[in-house]
Write an enzyme that holds these catalytic residues in place. Sequence first.
Site, PDB file in Angstrom:
ATOM      1  N   ASP A  84       0.849  -1.194   0.000  1.00 46.03           N
ATOM      2  CA  ASP A  84       0.000   0.000   0.000  1.00 46.03           C
ATOM      3  C   ASP A  84       0.894   1.257   0.000  1.00 46.03           C
ATOM      4  O   ASP A  84       1.802   1.370   0.833  1.00 46.03           O
ATOM      5  CB  ASP A  84      -0.867  -0.042   1.271  1.00 46.03           C
ATOM      6  CG  ASP A  84      -1.959   1.002   1.280  1.00 46.03           C
ATOM      7  OD1 ASP A  84      -2.400   1.422   0.196  1.00 46.03           O
ATOM      8  OD2 ASP A  84      -2.387   1.381   2.391  1.00 46.03           O
ATOM      9  N   HIS A 177      -7.498   9.825   4.092  1.00 48.46           N
ATOM     10  CA  HIS A 177      -7.173   8.716   4.999  1.00 48.46           C
ATOM     11  C   HIS A 177      -7.581   9.091   6.419  1.00 48.46           C
ATOM     12  O   HIS A 177      -7.437  10.236   6.825  1.00 48.46           O
ATOM     13  CB  HIS A 177      -5.667   8.446   4.993  1.00 48.46           C
ATOM     14  CG  HIS A 177      -5.175   7.786   3.741  1.00 48.46           C
ATOM     15  ND1 HIS A 177      -4.129   8.273   3.001  1.00 48.46           N
ATOM     16  CD2 HIS A 177      -5.577   6.660   3.114  1.00 48.46           C
ATOM     17  CE1 HIS A 177      -3.908   7.479   1.970  1.00 48.46           C
ATOM     18  NE2 HIS A 177      -4.775   6.490   2.003  1.00 48.46           N
ATOM     19  N   ASN A 231      -8.688   0.900   6.364  1.00 48.81           N
ATOM     20  CA  ASN A 231      -7.643   0.658   7.356  1.00 48.81           C
ATOM     21  C   ASN A 231      -8.097   1.119   8.743  1.00 48.81           C
ATOM     22  O   ASN A 231      -8.308   0.329   9.651  1.00 48.81           O
ATOM     23  CB  ASN A 231      -6.349   1.383   6.919  1.00 48.81           C
ATOM     24  CG  ASN A 231      -5.180   1.100   7.850  1.00 48.81           C
ATOM     25  OD1 ASN A 231      -5.264   0.261   8.742  1.00 48.81           O
ATOM     26  ND2 ASN A 231      -4.088   1.811   7.660  1.00 48.81           N
ATOM     27  N   THR A 232      -8.318   2.437   8.878  1.00 51.32           N
ATOM     28  CA  THR A 232      -8.614   3.012  10.198  1.00 51.32           C
ATOM     29  C   THR A 232      -9.826   2.359  10.866  1.00 51.32           C
ATOM     30  O   THR A 232      -9.841   2.156  12.079  1.00 51.32           O
ATOM     31  CB  THR A 232      -8.855   4.530  10.052  1.00 51.32           C
ATOM     32  OG1 THR A 232      -7.738   5.093   9.351  1.00 51.32           O
ATOM     33  CG2 THR A 232      -9.002   5.206  11.388  1.00 51.32           C
TER      34      THR A 232
HETATM   35  P1  13P Z   1      -8.620   4.606   5.851  1.00 50.74           P
HETATM   36  O1  13P Z   1      -7.614   4.433   6.929  1.00 50.74           O
HETATM   37  O2  13P Z   1      -9.216   5.959   5.833  1.00 50.74           O
HETATM   38  O3  13P Z   1      -9.644   3.520   5.858  1.00 50.74           O
HETATM   39  O4  13P Z   1      -7.825   4.499   4.458  1.00 50.74           O
HETATM   40  C1  13P Z   1      -7.203   3.293   4.105  1.00 50.74           C
HETATM   41  C2  13P Z   1      -6.439   3.429   2.843  1.00 50.74           C
HETATM   42  O5  13P Z   1      -6.786   4.177   1.962  1.00 50.74           O
HETATM   43  C3  13P Z   1      -5.248   2.580   2.677  1.00 50.74           C
HETATM   44  O6  13P Z   1      -4.498   2.951   1.573  1.00 50.74           O
END
Ligand code: 13P
Length: 287
Positions: A84, A177, A231-232
């Site tokens: 990523d 993000h 992710n978050t």
């Molecule tokens: P979030 O943490 O906002 O969900 O974003 C994840 C992301 O885009 C990883 O590349």
Amino acid sequence: MLVSAKDMLVKAKEGHYAVGQFNINNLEWTKSILLTAQELNSPVILGVSEGAGKYMTGFSTVAAMVREMDKNLGITVPVALHLDHGTYDGCYKCIEAGFTSIMFDGSHYDIDENVAKTTELVNVAHHLGLSIEAEVGSIGGEEDGVVGMGECADPDECKRIADLGVDMLAAGIGNIHGKYPEGWPGLRFDVLDAIQQKTGVMPLVLHGGTGIPADMIKKAITLGVSKINVNTECQLSFADATRKYVEAGKDLEGKGFDPRKLLAPGSDAIKATVKEKMELFGSVGKA
Ligand code: 13P
């Protein structure tokens, strides 16, 4: 089954759904995501940021863990192990470590340099059977030390990068993000529409999946988004469930301090978040 992300994303674009990329941080994350994908018969992409790779002691550790876990859990759904927001050097390290997919984030270079580096990496990745994601127009906010200003991508620049033969394209459309700030104006569907018109069948990637309302996610999929990164939200669910366990004093009851017990509510919370997202993205039953 570890595979490149190419076929699953071509199918997703044709079938008007999106495959989730869920970032991993450790064994619990990886296991929870793999088991949920298998249970729901959904393809899945495991995202590894450079920071998370370092935390897990290197990309080769991550690749070995994922490969063995995939095998030992008997996972039959397609799983891509994807870097990523990779740097140029990070891409080569992941190729060497045995990842099945990479993202080269050249969005902070000027477009000519982004094109030059992406071209080279497309050739290397495809020669070895990996899929590759490129980025135009940075994603706002911060993820694991990668900071983006959040400018919207220029559709003509997106076409230039798409024409290099990348397998998926991340384009900034007002996404951020982490948590969305109060008063966030929402995704720029006009920009997304213009990008899709220029890039045609190219699977588009929506980063910053945490906190985007369901109706916006669905609309983005109708406009060509075939991969959505989260992710978050898994981190928040894990932290919340773990806090509740500790605050309820469960770690002090019997052997509740055993890490396998202590981390179980958080792992279950990750599973629930991944399930909710897979249902929303429409990837359930699409393995
Ligand atoms: P979030 O943490 O906002 O969900 O974003 C994840 C992301 O885009 C990883 O590349």
